[in-house]
Design a protein around this motif. Structure first.
Motif, PDB file in Angstrom:
ATOM      1  N   ARG A 112      -8.574  -7.494  -1.532  1.00 40.50           N
ATOM      2  CA  ARG A 112      -7.399  -6.619  -1.606  1.00 40.50           C
ATOM      3  C   ARG A 112      -7.339  -5.644  -0.450  1.00 40.50           C
ATOM      4  O   ARG A 112      -6.502  -4.744  -0.415  1.00 40.50           O
ATOM      5  CB  ARG A 112      -7.382  -5.857  -2.924  1.00 40.50           C
ATOM      6  N   ALA A 134      -2.772  -7.092   3.314  1.00 39.92           N
ATOM      7  CA  ALA A 134      -2.312  -6.735   1.967  1.00 39.92           C
ATOM      8  C   ALA A 134      -2.680  -5.308   1.612  1.00 39.92           C
ATOM      9  O   ALA A 134      -1.927  -4.622   0.905  1.00 39.92           O
ATOM     10  CB  ALA A 134      -2.906  -7.705   0.939  1.00 39.92           C
ATOM     11  N   VAL A 194       0.002  -2.574   2.705  1.00 39.37           N
ATOM     12  CA  VAL A 194       1.369  -2.621   2.182  1.00 39.37           C
ATOM     13  C   VAL A 194       1.494  -1.602   1.057  1.00 39.37           C
ATOM     14  O   VAL A 194       0.714  -1.626   0.094  1.00 39.37           O
ATOM     15  CB  VAL A 194       1.719  -4.033   1.683  1.00 39.37           C
ATOM     16  N   ARG A 239       3.456  -6.031  -1.910  1.00 39.43           N
ATOM     17  CA  ARG A 239       2.018  -6.255  -1.982  1.00 39.43           C
ATOM     18  C   ARG A 239       1.695  -7.403  -2.934  1.00 39.43           C
ATOM     19  O   ARG A 239       0.829  -8.223  -2.664  1.00 39.43           O
ATOM     20  CB  ARG A 239       1.301  -4.986  -2.436  1.00 39.43           C
ATOM     21  N   THR A 288       2.387 -10.574  -1.192  1.00 40.76           N
ATOM     22  CA  THR A 288       1.333 -10.867  -0.214  1.00 40.76           C
ATOM     23  C   THR A 288       0.092 -11.425  -0.907  1.00 40.76           C
ATOM     24  O   THR A 288      -0.536 -12.373  -0.412  1.00 40.76           O
ATOM     25  CB  THR A 288       0.977  -9.605   0.574  1.00 40.76           C
TER      26      THR A 288
END
Length: 407
Positions: free
Chosen positions: A12, A297, A300, A306, A309
């Motif tokens: 992430r 990601a 964002v 997000r 993504t």
């Protein structure tokens, strides 16, 4: 068994720190990669542990670099790496800025380089100023022996993003200031001017025109309750800020923003251009697409974008193409999907993504210029109509009195 301290980025885009035990550095690296972590720094645990304890206490009160300051630093770093050793960062830090916190951050990075650390590891000493995506590209440049080229690409990326931010701010600043001034002028007229003028008509013994009575009622309400109105506005803003912390509310609000007629398209195209340019730079730097998406990601801010993504990342990991993932996300312009597919089929994905970013940025310039050319006169017309209504409400009783006197 030896222990190793690591700094890595998860899927992430969030930074992860810790220690693990392994027989060798290679085994430690393999364990981290098995956890789907992108390693930014891996060092002997005994050597780095004291710094990890002292670092947070020492730098928690230090401010981070602003985007503009980071752009300037990146350009100077790219120039320095091409003509002299990175140890020259010490001299660069002395003339970097007149602001103390900027010099302190650059000096901290320079000290890490002088101590023999890799540049990516030295940058990791200031994680708030240098995001994971930034450090990952520097790490890739050091690993491949192409650090000057990577820094040059990173500097161009930072400069282009700074240019787009400047255009966005300049595009929104004038309409926002104009709207605020219009509201303040109308409020001043309704609260301070109208009551003093219309009180002259209280003893005329005639019923005032409807427009005058309506304006007087609104003026009296604003004059008597303006403090309560401001209090409710403040409480509403505070409640909205609190609600936006909830994921489901933030997701709904971000989706609503993207559906707005003008602002939604503006944000969507800006995000698409930024992602295309970032991915182009990372692919040109020989970083995998998955790593680029994973790190992008985390940068964002819009929850809908997000989530799209993250879904793209899962689709590509499952064997899908980048263009197919763009198309299935449903939030990217068709131009980006088409050029990504063309780049994949021709083996020039980085070139096509850069071209898509340039086209989207030109469209952004044209779009904002068009919208501003319509928005500015619209605000002026609305303000003029409101002021004309107030003036007419004041003039109507005067004209009525003149007609009575003439009769």
């Amino acid at each position: 068994m030896p222990s190793f301290a690591y700094v890595a980025v998860d899927t992430r885009g969030k930074e992860r720190r810790g220690q693990l035990a392994a027989d060798s550095r290679e085994r430690a690296m393999a364990q981290l990669q098995a956890r789907k972590l992108h390693v930014l720094r891996l060092a002997d645990g005994g050597a780095t542990q004291p710094q990890s304890k002292a670092g947070p206490a020492l730098f928690t009160r230090r401010r981070k670099l602003t985007p503009k300051q980071l752009t300037v630093f990146t350009r100077q770093l790219a120039t320095t790496s091409q003509v002299s050793p990175l140890e020259e960062l010490r001299r660069l830090s002395a003339r970097q800025s007149e602001q103390d916190h900027v010099r302190a951050i650059v000096t901290q990075v320079a000290d890490g380089v002088v101590e023999g650390r890799r540049l990516a590891d030295a940058l990791a000493r200031e994680p708030k100023s240098f995001p994971p995506l930034y450090r990952a590209m520097v790490s890739a440049g050091e690993s491949s022996g192409t650090l000057p080229e990577i820094l040059e690409r990173l500097a161009r990326l930072q400069e282009r993003q700074a240019e787009m931010r400047g255009k966005l701010v300049s595009a929104l600043a004038y309409p926002v200031v104009l709207a605020i001034v219009a509201v303040l002028v109308v409020a001043a007229l309704m609260i301070a001017v109208v009551p003093r003028v219309v009180e002259q008509f209280d003893n005329v013994g005639q019923q005032l025109p409807f427009l005058t009575r309506a304006v007087m009622a609104i003026s009296a309400f604003l004059a008597n309750w303006w403090l309560v109105i401001l209090l409710f506005v403040g409480l509403g803003a505070l409640a909205g800020w609190y609600l936006l912390k909830r994921p489901e509310v933030r997701l709904w609000a971000d989706g609503l923003v993207l559906r707005l007629p003008f602002l939604g398209r503006l944000l969507r195209d800006l995000h698409a251009a930024r992602m295309a340019r970032t991915l182009s730079t990372m692919i040109e730097s020989r970083l995998p697409v998955v790593e680029g998406l994973k790190l992008t990601a985390g940068t964002v801010h819009n929850c809908v974008l997000r989530r799209a993504t993250d879904q793209m990342l899962d689709a590509i990991r499952g064997g899908g193409s980048l263009s197919g993932a763009f198309g299935r996300a449903g939030v990217f312009p068709p131009l980006l999907v088409y050029l990504a597919a063309t780049g994949e089929s021709s083996g020039q994905l980085d070139v096509m993504l850069a071209r898509a970013a340039e086209t989207l940025e030109r469209d952004f310039d044209t779009f904002t210029a068009t919208v501003l050319s319509l928005l500015e006169p619209a605000i002026i017309v609305v303000m003029g109509a409101v002021v004309a209504t107030i003036v007419l409400a004041i003039l109507l009783p005067i004209l009525q009195l003149q007609s009575l006197v003439g009769a």
